[in-house]
Enzyme design. Structure first.
Site, PDB file in Angstrom:
ATOM      1  NE  ARG A  46      -2.884   0.405   3.359  1.00  0.00           N
ATOM      2  CZ  ARG A  46      -2.208   0.595   4.509  1.00  0.00           C
ATOM      3  NH1 ARG A  46      -1.509   1.696   4.702  1.00  0.00           N
ATOM      4  NH2 ARG A  46      -2.242  -0.315   5.461  1.00  0.00           N
ATOM      5  CE1 TYR A  98     -18.520  11.767 -14.391  1.00  0.00           C
ATOM      6  CE2 TYR A  98     -17.218  11.710 -12.386  1.00  0.00           C
ATOM      7  CZ  TYR A  98     -18.074  11.092 -13.275  1.00  0.00           C
ATOM      8  OH  TYR A  98     -18.487   9.810 -13.046  1.00  0.00           O
ATOM      9  CG  ASP A 170     -10.630  16.864 -13.659  1.00  0.00           C
ATOM     10  OD1 ASP A 170      -9.970  16.358 -14.593  1.00  0.00           O
ATOM     11  OD2 ASP A 170     -11.557  16.265 -13.082  1.00  0.00           O
TER      12      ASP A 170
HETATM   13  O1  P1T Z   1     -14.293   7.641 -13.305  1.00  0.00           O
HETATM   14  P1  P1T Z   1     -13.095   8.126 -12.558  1.00  0.00           P
HETATM   15  O2  P1T Z   1     -11.808   7.527 -13.008  1.00  0.00           O
HETATM   16  O3  P1T Z   1     -13.280   8.049 -11.072  1.00  0.00           O
HETATM   17  O4  P1T Z   1     -12.901   9.689 -12.921  1.00  0.00           O
HETATM   18  C1  P1T Z   1     -13.829  10.674 -12.526  1.00  0.00           C
HETATM   19  C2  P1T Z   1     -13.720  11.870 -13.440  1.00  0.00           C
HETATM   20  C3  P1T Z   1     -13.016  12.982 -13.015  1.00  0.00           C
HETATM   21  N1  P1T Z   1     -12.880  14.079 -13.791  1.00  0.00           N
HETATM   22  C4  P1T Z   1     -13.424  14.135 -15.022  1.00  0.00           C
HETATM   23  C5  P1T Z   1     -13.258  15.378 -15.852  1.00  0.00           C
HETATM   24  C6  P1T Z   1     -14.138  13.038 -15.519  1.00  0.00           C
HETATM   25  O5  P1T Z   1     -14.646  13.119 -16.750  1.00  0.00           O
HETATM   26  C7  P1T Z   1     -14.305  11.874 -14.715  1.00  0.00           C
HETATM   27  C8  P1T Z   1     -15.080  10.696 -15.164  1.00  0.00           C
HETATM   28  N2  P1T Z   1     -15.896  10.931 -16.281  1.00  0.00           N
HETATM   29  C9  P1T Z   1     -16.705  10.013 -16.872  1.00  0.00           C
HETATM   30  C10 P1T Z   1     -16.849   8.758 -16.445  1.00  0.00           C
HETATM   31  C11 P1T Z   1     -17.431  10.504 -18.049  1.00  0.00           C
HETATM   32  O6  P1T Z   1     -17.958   9.700 -18.856  1.00  0.00           O
HETATM   33  O7  P1T Z   1     -17.493  11.728 -18.216  1.00  0.00           O
END
Ligand code: P1T
Length: 385
Positions: A46, A98, A170
């Site tokens: 971890r 998102y 992001d």
């Molecule tokens: O799904 P994950 O790896 O946990 O990521 C989340 C996330 C964070 N930031 C952005 C800009 C994202 O688009 C996403 C995840 N987005 C999708 C699953 C989607 O289809 O838009």
């Protein structure tokens, strides 16, 4: 070294014991120790894993940052980053992110007395006006998911820093090939590696990259203490993915531009959201701070019925959540990725029932356009109003 060279080599130096040109998948939970307190730098998986360290070094270098920390998902990476904020502190957030990001902030972190205000960060004056004495972070997404709003990284960083707040960006939609926020004064970059960095739709992950040593020590402490680490195999998949990031992003960008141009001319399409279009409100800014416009395009066909027709008539494009893979994915933000955003806010942002989002893949550009063309042609005249 140039970007593509870093992508192929940094973190992926040949294995010292065997010469293996790819980093081995260290599929272990622990490491044998020579004597009490005497080990080879690895105690428990971890805390440290060589495959994970390799991808962390690789992506940190691609973003031009000193430290990288890989997590089990993009959301886990964002959650760990938010641990820099304490109860009683305030965060200014882009009002379109998102859906999962605002869900984490509003439904979980708000319970721990962290305060969030959402503003349209495409106007830096809105950020300035939202800053309070207890503001410790400005969290932006640019371009935003799904309506592609672009925020001025440099101006927002200056405003936040004057107020003593960190800026987090992001960068999932652009990838470090097309945008490197640290170059513009941003403090911390987060990614869902599930998307362009992995690039092959076969693993979920996230990463945080930053330069500040004290904040990095804290993120590392959170990574080990809360434990939402990226597995050795998933780390290896991301490392495999970034080797071709430069080539893939060139193709995503080329086809993204062509698809947006095609949609802008199509009579069934009411509005196109793509920062590469001259009609995009922040087109000039996107040209300044991005090295291209990428493969994410959203468009409005006016109604749920028309959107359903497009989504269910495509053959090559796959109806699915997610983005950034080699295959073209098509989705309906209002009922899929942004279903957790309340309806009034969705309407205000343009996430209407008629909005369709495409993540263009690396197939032949003409095949993608032909598929969209035949699907759009199936929209009935009646659906249009
Ligand atoms: O799904 P994950 O790896 O946990 O990521 C989340 C996330 C964070 N930031 C952005 C800009 C994202 O688009 C996403 C995840 N987005 C999708 C699953 C989607 O289809 O838009």
């Amino acid at each position: 070294m140039g970007f593509a060279t870093i992508a192929v080599h940094t973190g992926s130096e040949p294995d010292e014991s065997t010469g293996s040109v790819t980093v081995p998948i260290y599929q272990t939970s622990t490491y044998a120790q020579d004597a009490l307190g005497k080990h080879k730098g690895y105690e428990y998986a971890r805390t440290q894993n060589p495959t994970r360290s390799a991808v962390e070094r690789n992506v940190a270098a691609l973003e031009g940052g000193r430290f990288g920390f890989a997590f089990a998902s993009g959301m886990a990476a964002i959650d760990a980053t938010m641990r820099l904020v304490k109860a009683g502190e305030h965060v200014v957030v882009s009002d379109n992110t998102y859906g999962g990001t605002s869900r984490l902030f509003n439904s979980i972190l708000a319970n721990y007395n962290v305060e969030f205000d959402y503003v349209d960060t495409s106007d830096p004056l809105n950020v300035e006006a939202a800053i309070k004495p207890n503001t410790k972070m400005v969290f932006i997404e640019t371009p935003t998911n799904p309506v592609m709003i672009v925020t001025d990284l440099n101006e927002v960083s200056e405003i936040a820093h004057r107020a003593g707040a960190r800026v987090v960006c992001d960068n999932t939609f652009m990838s470090p090939y097309l945008q490197r926020p640290l170059e513009f004064g941003v403090d911390i970059v987060v990614h869902s590696t599930t998307k362009y960095l992995n690039g092959h739709s076969d693993g979920v992950g996230g990463i945080v990259v930053l330069n500040d040593e004290e904040d990095a020590n804290w993120i590392g402490f959170v990574q080990n203490s809360a434990g939402a680490i990226l597995s050795p195999f998933d780390s290896w998949l991301v490392l495999r993915g970034t080797k071709t990031l430069a080539l893939r992003m060139e193709q995503h960008d080329k086809t993204g531009r062509a698809v947006a141009a095609f949609l802008e001319e199509h009579p069934k399409v009411r509005k196109v959201y793509y920062p590469g279009s001259v009609s995009h409100p922040q087109h000039a800014l996107a040209r300044r701070q991005q090295y291209g416009f990428g493969g994410m395009v959203a468009f409005d066909v006016g109604s749920l019925a028309a959107a359903r027709t497009v989504l269910e008539s495509v053959n090559l494009c796959t109806l699915a959540e997610s983005l950034g893979g080699v295959e073209t994915l098509i989705s309906h933000p209002a009922t899929m990725t942004h279903a957790s955003v309340d309806e009034a806010k969705r309407e205000r942002l343009g996430i209407t029932d008629g909005l369709v989002r495409i993540s263009v893949g690396i197939e032949d550009t003409d095949d993608i356009i032909a598929d969209l063309d035949q699907a759009l042609d199936k929209i009935e005249q009646d659906f249009e109003d």
